[in-house]
Design a protein around this motif. Structure first.
Motif, mmCIF file in Angstrom:
data_model
loop_
_atom_site.group_PDB
_atom_site.id
_atom_site.type_symbol
_atom_site.label_atom_id
_atom_site.label_comp_id
_atom_site.label_asym_id
_atom_site.label_seq_id
_atom_site.Cartn_x
_atom_site.Cartn_y
_atom_site.Cartn_z
ATOM 1 N N ARG A 123 0.843 -1.192 0.000
ATOM 2 C CA ARG A 123 0.000 0.000 0.000
ATOM 3 C C ARG A 123 0.882 1.246 0.000
ATOM 4 O O ARG A 123 1.883 1.322 0.671
ATOM 5 C CB ARG A 123 -0.856 0.001 1.251
ATOM 6 N N ARG A 178 -16.563 1.534 5.280
ATOM 7 C CA ARG A 178 -16.079 1.226 3.939
ATOM 8 C C ARG A 178 -15.561 2.491 3.261
ATOM 9 O O ARG A 178 -15.983 3.591 3.594
ATOM 10 C CB ARG A 178 -17.190 0.594 3.116
ATOM 11 N N TYR A 204 -14.056 4.293 -0.657
ATOM 12 C CA TYR A 204 -13.969 4.254 -2.115
ATOM 13 C C TYR A 204 -13.137 5.471 -2.522
ATOM 14 O O TYR A 204 -13.440 6.596 -2.112
ATOM 15 C CB TYR A 204 -15.364 4.340 -2.728
ATOM 16 N N GLU A 240 -9.903 2.498 -5.896
ATOM 17 C CA GLU A 240 -9.597 1.586 -4.800
ATOM 18 C C GLU A 240 -10.791 1.586 -3.860
ATOM 19 O O GLU A 240 -11.345 2.636 -3.565
ATOM 20 C CB GLU A 240 -8.331 2.013 -4.060
ATOM 21 N N TRP A 241 -11.186 0.404 -3.391
ATOM 22 C CA TRP A 241 -12.350 0.309 -2.518
ATOM 23 C C TRP A 241 -12.167 -0.867 -1.568
ATOM 24 O O TRP A 241 -11.374 -1.765 -1.810
ATOM 25 C CB TRP A 241 -13.629 0.144 -3.344
ATOM 26 N N GLY A 242 -12.899 -0.808 -0.460
ATOM 27 C CA GLY A 242 -12.845 -1.898 0.498
ATOM 28 C C GLY A 242 -13.248 -1.451 1.887
ATOM 29 O O GLY A 242 -13.881 -0.414 2.078
ATOM 30 N N GLU A 243 -12.834 -2.237 2.879
ATOM 31 C CA GLU A 243 -13.148 -1.952 4.277
ATOM 32 C C GLU A 243 -11.984 -1.178 4.885
ATOM 33 O O GLU A 243 -10.817 -1.504 4.648
ATOM 34 C CB GLU A 243 -13.364 -3.270 5.025
ATOM 35 N N GLU A 290 -6.685 -4.209 3.421
ATOM 36 C CA GLU A 290 -6.243 -4.038 2.039
ATOM 37 C C GLU A 290 -7.467 -3.966 1.127
ATOM 38 O O GLU A 290 -8.356 -4.811 1.200
ATOM 39 C CB GLU A 290 -5.373 -5.237 1.630
ATOM 40 N N GLY A 291 -7.512 -2.953 0.282
ATOM 41 C CA GLY A 291 -8.636 -2.798 -0.624
ATOM 42 C C GLY A 291 -8.351 -3.405 -1.982
ATOM 43 O O GLY A 291 -7.253 -3.866 -2.264
ATOM 44 N N LYS A 292 -9.357 -3.420 -2.809
ATOM 45 C CA LYS A 292 -9.186 -3.850 -4.198
ATOM 46 C C LYS A 292 -8.802 -2.629 -5.023
ATOM 47 O O LYS A 292 -9.169 -1.506 -4.689
ATOM 48 C CB LYS A 292 -10.471 -4.473 -4.712
ATOM 49 N N TYR A 293 -8.102 -2.863 -6.128
ATOM 50 C CA TYR A 293 -7.526 -1.777 -6.906
ATOM 51 C C TYR A 293 -7.731 -2.057 -8.396
ATOM 52 O O TYR A 293 -7.552 -3.187 -8.838
ATOM 53 C CB TYR A 293 -6.034 -1.695 -6.582
#
Length: 102
Positions: A6, A37, A39, A56-59, A63-66
């Motif tokens: 990250r 969450r 975004y 990039e998004w997630g909790e 680690e988020g998704k990209y």
């Protein structure tokens, strides 16, 4: 496939990284009312006249998704940013930070 740590992900930028760039950070609260969450959208020019949107998004705290999407024009990329932000707001996200010209 090993993911980059990250903060080390970078888009190919022109010599002036702030020219035309936009960054939007949104959060959505959990049941306890605290942000749960996130975004993030970042618009940046590429080296050859194209434009990229990094999502990039997630909790929060994980680690988020990209994902990176490329567009041939700035207008198309900005239209997609507006579309994505409106979709997030419909799902309960609120804008926490907006950097750059929208």
């Amino acid at each position: 496939m090993k993911r980059a740590p990250r903060g080390r992900r970078k888009l190919p930028l022109t010599t002036d990284p702030l020219q035309g760039s936009v960054r939007v950070f949104l959060t959505r609260p959990g049941k306890d009312g605290r942000p749960k969450r996130f975004y993030t959208l970042q618009l940046a020019p590429g080296l050859f006249g194209e434009w990229a949107i990094a999502k990039e998004w997630g909790e929060l705290g994980r680690e988020g998704k990209y994902e990176v999407e490329w567009f041939s024009s700035e207008a198309d990329a900005r239209q997609m940013i507006d579309h994505s932000v409106n979709g997030c707001r419909r799902r309960g996200f609120a804008i926490q930070a907006l950097v750059g010209a929208a």
